[in-house]
Design a protein around this motif. Structure first.
Motif, short mmCIF file in Angstrom:
data_model
loop_
_atom_site.label_atom_id
_atom_site.label_comp_id
_atom_site.label_asym_id
_atom_site.label_seq_id
_atom_site.Cartn_x
_atom_site.Cartn_y
_atom_site.Cartn_z
N LYS A 168 65.28 34.59 40.56
CA LYS A 168 64.40 35.54 41.24
C LYS A 168 63.77 36.53 40.26
CE LYS A 168 64.21 35.64 45.38
NZ LYS A 168 63.26 34.97 46.27
N THR A 169 63.84 36.23 38.95
CA THR A 169 63.21 37.12 37.97
C THR A 169 61.69 37.03 38.13
OG1 THR A 169 63.14 35.34 36.35
CG2 THR A 169 65.08 36.76 36.31
N MET A 170 60.97 38.03 37.64
CA MET A 170 59.51 38.05 37.78
C MET A 170 58.88 36.77 37.21
SD MET A 170 58.38 40.53 39.50
CE MET A 170 56.63 40.43 39.13
N LYS A 171 59.39 36.35 36.03
CA LYS A 171 58.82 35.19 35.35
C LYS A 171 59.07 33.90 36.11
CE LYS A 171 58.58 33.38 30.65
NZ LYS A 171 59.20 33.37 29.33
N MET A 172 60.18 33.84 36.84
CA MET A 172 60.58 32.58 37.48
C MET A 172 60.42 32.58 39.00
SD MET A 172 61.50 30.35 35.26
CE MET A 172 62.42 29.21 36.29
N ARG A 173 59.82 33.62 39.55
CA ARG A 173 59.66 33.66 41.02
C ARG A 173 58.78 32.52 41.49
NH1 ARG A 173 58.60 39.74 43.08
NH2 ARG A 173 58.48 38.67 45.06
N GLY A 174 59.12 31.99 42.66
CA GLY A 174 58.31 30.92 43.23
C GLY A 174 58.48 29.58 42.54
N GLN A 175 59.57 29.46 41.72
CA GLN A 175 59.81 28.22 40.99
C GLN A 175 61.27 27.80 41.14
OE1 GLN A 175 58.03 28.58 36.84
NE2 GLN A 175 57.83 30.66 37.60
N ALA A 176 61.52 26.52 40.98
CA ALA A 176 62.90 26.02 41.05
C ALA A 176 62.99 24.71 40.26
CB ALA A 176 63.33 25.79 42.50
N PHE A 177 64.21 24.37 39.87
CA PHE A 177 64.49 23.10 39.21
C PHE A 177 65.57 22.37 39.99
CE2 PHE A 177 62.90 25.79 35.84
CZ PHE A 177 62.09 24.96 35.09
N VAL A 178 65.41 21.07 40.15
CA VAL A 178 66.46 20.24 40.76
C VAL A 178 66.81 19.15 39.74
CG1 VAL A 178 67.08 18.70 42.67
CG2 VAL A 178 65.60 20.68 43.10
N ASN A 195 57.02 24.29 41.86
CA ASN A 195 56.46 25.64 41.98
C ASN A 195 55.69 25.79 43.28
OD1 ASN A 195 54.02 24.42 41.43
ND2 ASN A 195 53.65 25.50 39.52
N ASN A 196 55.11 26.97 43.46
CA ASN A 196 54.51 27.35 44.74
C ASN A 196 55.58 27.45 45.84
OD1 ASN A 196 52.16 28.19 46.12
ND2 ASN A 196 52.06 26.25 47.21
N VAL A 197 56.78 27.86 45.45
CA VAL A 197 57.88 28.05 46.42
C VAL A 197 57.75 29.44 47.03
CG1 VAL A 197 60.40 28.19 46.66
CG2 VAL A 197 59.40 26.51 45.10
N ASN A 198 58.01 29.55 48.31
CA ASN A 198 57.94 30.84 49.00
C ASN A 198 58.96 31.80 48.39
OD1 ASN A 198 58.08 32.97 50.88
ND2 ASN A 198 57.48 31.62 52.56
N ASP A 199 58.48 32.85 47.70
CA ASP A 199 59.41 33.73 46.98
C ASP A 199 60.03 34.82 47.85
OD1 ASP A 199 57.31 35.46 47.28
OD2 ASP A 199 56.76 35.56 45.17
N LYS A 200 59.75 34.78 49.15
CA LYS A 200 60.38 35.77 50.04
C LYS A 200 61.75 35.28 50.54
CE LYS A 200 56.14 37.97 51.65
NZ LYS A 200 55.22 37.33 50.72
N ILE A 201 62.07 34.02 50.27
CA ILE A 201 63.34 33.46 50.72
C ILE A 201 64.46 33.90 49.79
CG2 ILE A 201 64.52 31.31 51.37
CD1 ILE A 201 61.86 31.95 52.90
N LYS A 202 65.60 34.30 50.36
CA LYS A 202 66.73 34.72 49.54
C LYS A 202 67.23 33.55 48.70
CE LYS A 202 68.38 38.44 52.49
NZ LYS A 202 69.35 38.84 53.49
N LYS A 203 67.72 33.87 47.51
CA LYS A 203 68.11 32.85 46.52
C LYS A 203 69.11 31.83 47.08
CE LYS A 203 70.35 32.51 42.03
NZ LYS A 203 70.92 33.27 40.91
N GLU A 204 70.16 32.31 47.75
CA GLU A 204 71.19 31.38 48.24
C GLU A 204 70.65 30.47 49.34
OE1 GLU A 204 74.04 30.59 46.78
OE2 GLU A 204 73.29 32.00 45.29
N GLU A 205 69.84 31.04 50.24
CA GLU A 205 69.25 30.22 51.31
C GLU A 205 68.29 29.19 50.71
OE1 GLU A 205 66.29 30.44 55.15
OE2 GLU A 205 67.18 32.32 54.47
N LEU A 206 67.54 29.62 49.70
CA LEU A 206 66.59 28.72 49.03
C LEU A 206 67.32 27.54 48.40
CD1 LEU A 206 63.71 28.17 47.97
CD2 LEU A 206 64.28 29.59 45.99
N LYS A 207 68.43 27.81 47.71
CA LYS A 207 69.18 26.73 47.06
C LYS A 207 69.78 25.77 48.09
CE LYS A 207 71.49 27.66 43.20
NZ LYS A 207 72.30 28.32 42.15
N ARG A 208 70.29 26.33 49.20
CA ARG A 208 70.86 25.47 50.27
C ARG A 208 69.77 24.59 50.88
NH1 ARG A 208 74.22 30.03 51.81
NH2 ARG A 208 72.66 30.65 53.32
N SER A 209 68.60 25.19 51.11
CA SER A 209 67.50 24.44 51.71
C SER A 209 66.98 23.35 50.77
CB SER A 209 66.35 25.38 52.10
OG SER A 209 66.79 26.30 53.06
#
Length: 219
Positions: free
Chosen positions: A44-54, A12-26
Motif C-alpha cells: 500500500k506504499t505510494m509507489k506500489m498502490r494499485g499494483q500486485a504480484f501473484v 496494475n489498475n487495481v482498486n487502491d481503496k480496498i484494504k490490503k488483507e481483503e485484496l490479497k484474499r480476493s
C-alpha cells in the motif's frame, strides 16, 4: 519491450481503496483456480498502490491466468496483467531492494527458499481440491438455476463470490444471508448454466481450510 513468460504476473489498475488483507484474499480466490499460488504481494506504499504480484508454482498457471483474466472487472476496475520483468522482481519489491543490483542477485538466490515455505502451506489446499469425492456425496436437490453454497469462510464477501462465479455464462447475482457468513445463494439464467458452475467450483477453497460445498437450492 517483450517480457519473457515467467511464474510471476504483475497486475496494475487495481482498486487502491480496498484494504490490503481483503485484496490479497480476493486475488487468491480469483487466481487460485488456475493453479497453486506460492505468494501474493500487494503493497500500500505510494509507489506500489494499485499494483500486485501473484507468483504461481507452474508457468502454465501464470500464462492461463494472464490470458483469461486480462481486463477482468476486479472491484469495478479492469485489471491490466503482464508477466513480471523477472521472477525475482517480486522478492525485490517486497524487500524494498528493487534496483539494487548486488542485493537483487542475492534475492535471486534466496527466491527458491522463500518460495519453498509457502508452497508447503499451500499444499493441503491444492492437494484436496481435485479430491472432491466426499463433497460430491453432499445430498442434493433437483437441478434448478439457483445454487446454494455452504461451508464458506468467515471473510467471504459478495465481491469475492461474484468474481468467482462471474466467469461462467449466465451468471446473474450473488445473495448473501444476513447474519450468516457461511452460506450464500448464486443465481444463473438457466439450470444448465448453474450446473456448469456447480461442477467447476465444487470443493473450491477460498481459504486453505474451507472447501466450498455447492448444491442446488431448494425450490
Amino acid at each position: 519491450m517483450d517480457i519473457r513468460p515467467n511464474h510471476t504476473i504483475y497486475i496494475n489498475n487495481v482498486n487502491d481503496k480496498i484494504k490490503k488483507e481483503e485484496l490479497k484474499r480476493s486475488l487468491y480466490a480469483l487466481f487460485s483456480q488456475f493453479g497453486q499460488i506460492i505468494d501474493i504481494v500487494a503493497l500500500k506504499t505510494m509507489k506500489m498502490r494499485g499494483q500486485a504480484f501473484v507468483v504461481f508454482k507452474e508457468l502454465g498457471s501464470a500464462t492461463n491466468a494472464l490470458r483469461q483474466l486480462q481486463g477482468f472487472p476486479f472491484y469495478n476496475k479492469p485489471m491490466r496483467i503482464q508477466y513480471a520483468k523477472t521472477d525475482s522482481e517480486v522478492i525485490s519489491k517486497m524487500r524494498g531492494t528493487f534496483g539494487d543490483k548486488d542485493k537483487k542477485k542475492e534475492k535471486k538466490k534466496k527466491a527458491p527458499e522463500l518460495a519453498a515455505n509457502p508452497a508447503k502451506k499451500a499444499a493441503p489446499g491444492t492437494n484436496a481440491q481435485p479430491n472432491t469425492t466426499p463433497i460430491q456425496q453432499t445430498p442434493d436437490n433437483p437441478p434448478n438455476y439457483i445454487l446454494f453454497l455452504n461451508n464458506l469462510p468467515e471473510e467471504t464477501n459478495e465481491m469475492m463470490l461474484s468474481m468467482l462465479f462471474n466467469q461462467f455464462p449466465g451468471f446473474k447475482e450473488v445473495r448473501l444471508v444476513p447474519g450468516r457468513h457461511d452460506i450464500a445463494f448464486v443465481e444463473f439464467e438457466t439450470e444448465g448454466q448453474a450446473g456448469v458452475a456447480r461442477d467447476a467450483l465444487q470443493g473450491f477453497r477460498i481459504t486453505s481450510t474451507c472447501a466450498m460445498k455447492i448444491t442446488y437450492a431448494k425450490k
